[in-house]
Each structure stands twice: as C-alpha cells, then as structure tokens.
Design an enzyme around this catalytic site. Sequence first.
Site, PDB file in Angstrom:
ATOM      1  N   VAL A 187      37.652 -57.276  79.381  1.00 37.38           N
ATOM      2  CA  VAL A 187      38.124 -58.619  79.009  1.00 37.38           C
ATOM      3  C   VAL A 187      39.300 -59.029  79.900  1.00 37.38           C
ATOM      4  CG1 VAL A 187      39.064 -60.053  77.156  1.00 37.38           C
ATOM      5  CG2 VAL A 187      37.329 -58.325  76.623  1.00 37.38           C
ATOM      6  N   CYS A 188      40.227 -58.083  80.107  1.00 39.73           N
ATOM      7  CA  CYS A 188      41.401 -58.370  80.959  1.00 39.73           C
ATOM      8  C   CYS A 188      40.965 -58.739  82.370  1.00 39.73           C
ATOM      9  CB  CYS A 188      42.320 -57.150  81.035  1.00 39.73           C
ATOM     10  SG  CYS A 188      43.027 -56.680  79.463  1.00 39.73           S
ATOM     11  N   THR A 189      39.945 -58.068  82.869  1.00 37.10           N
ATOM     12  CA  THR A 189      39.468 -58.356  84.222  1.00 37.10           C
ATOM     13  C   THR A 189      38.997 -59.803  84.313  1.00 37.10           C
ATOM     14  OG1 THR A 189      38.863 -56.055  84.536  1.00 37.10           O
ATOM     15  CG2 THR A 189      37.759 -57.658  85.961  1.00 37.10           C
TER      16      THR A 189
ATOM     17  N   LEU B 203      42.155 -62.252  84.054  1.00 30.62           N
ATOM     18  CA  LEU B 203      42.964 -62.373  85.274  1.00 30.62           C
ATOM     19  C   LEU B 203      42.199 -63.128  86.353  1.00 30.62           C
ATOM     20  CD1 LEU B 203      44.830 -59.003  85.143  1.00 30.62           C
ATOM     21  CD2 LEU B 203      45.856 -61.255  85.163  1.00 30.62           C
TER      22      LEU B 203
END
Length: 212
Positions: A45-47, A50
């Site tokens: 999810v973070c990928t 960002l």
Amino acid sequence: MATIRLGDLAPDFTADSSAGMINLYDYLGDSWGILFSHPADFTPVCTTELGAAANYKEEFDKRNVKMIALSVDSAASHAEWIKDINETQNTTVNFPIIADEDRKVSTLYDMIHPNADATLTVRSVYIIAPDKTVKLTLTYPASTGRNFDELLRVIDSLQLTEYHKVATPADWKHGEKVVVSPAISTEDAKKIFTKGVEEIKPYLRLTPQPNL
Ligand code: BEZ
C-alpha cells in the site's frame, strides 16, 4: 509525546532522510507543507501511496505545498525502496522520505498508535501552513491507502478559506459554490461577494467561489 491538535505549532525536527539530513522548518521555508507517515518500506500500500504522491507533485507545487514523507526504516533502505517505487508506479520520487529508525519524529507527531501496532506508524497526515501551524490532521489505518485527490481538495479549501470569509460545503471541489461564513450577515455578504449571494436559509448562504 503529545497529541497534535489543529492550530498547534508543528513541532520542528532534524532527521535523516532519503535526501540526507533535513530540518523541517528549513525545508518548508515559507511554503505550505504536507507531512505523511508510512508504516514500513517495501510494503504494497505504501508503495502505491508514494507513487501517487510523486505523480501529484506538480499539483502540490502549483499550490505551493512541499511534501515530506516518513517511514521507520533507514535511509539506505529508502534508497532501495525508491527504485522499486519508481519502477512499479511509473514515477520518480521527488520529495524526501524521513528515515525514522529511532521513532523520534513518529513519537513527536504521535504517529505510532500502540493499540493498532506497537512499532510501526499508522498513516498520519499533517498539513502545515506557512506560519507552521497545523491546519489538518488525518489518521488512516495501515490497511487503507489514502486518497491524494482528497488531500489536494482540502488544501484548496484551506487556502481559499484562509483569505476569504467563506467555508466549503460537503464534497466541494475547486470552482464550485461556497458557503458564506456564519459570522457575516446576509446584508454584509451581498456587499462583500459581488458575484451574488443566494440565501437558502438565513444561516445557509451560497456564493460563487470568490477568488476565481
Ligand atoms: C502496506 O503498506 O501495504 C501495509 C503496511 C503495513 C501493514 C499493512 C499494509
């Protein structure tokens, strides 16, 4: 650690990042800022978040907003992860990611919610005005990626309502009608908002967005 509330001064810090040592206030200068945390490097999810943020950089720039992200891994780890983000999200990460291995900044900003996860940050967002006061806080769980269109929409509202005596209604988007501040009488509103004031109720008055 203290809870950060709207109107509080954003705590300043100096920390390592993907762009070397960075001081928050020096980095922001006279710009608006958006500080957002990510639970950990090399997570799906973070990928995507960002990548989304990097792809929106032009929109943040237009609004004079500087982005700064945070994850609790090292700068060396961030450097490797950024290669993956650039490759998979078809982007170039173009803002610093704080390397908060010792949780100093996460603790300062209350980004670790121990009953959700003892060591990783939740998805916090702080929007900081040029005078360094906090204008928005938002907390999402690790399992839910944030909506960057919504963050831009809030920035549009904050920047509009900072300078005009209006507020923005539900689901408002840049260019749509706004509501007249309750502090202004309809009589005064008609003098201030020369594009017209529509009185639906004495407390519910609409006017075209005044800064267009
Ligand atoms: C993610 O970014 O994909 C993620 C991180 C921590 C927990 C769950 C998801």
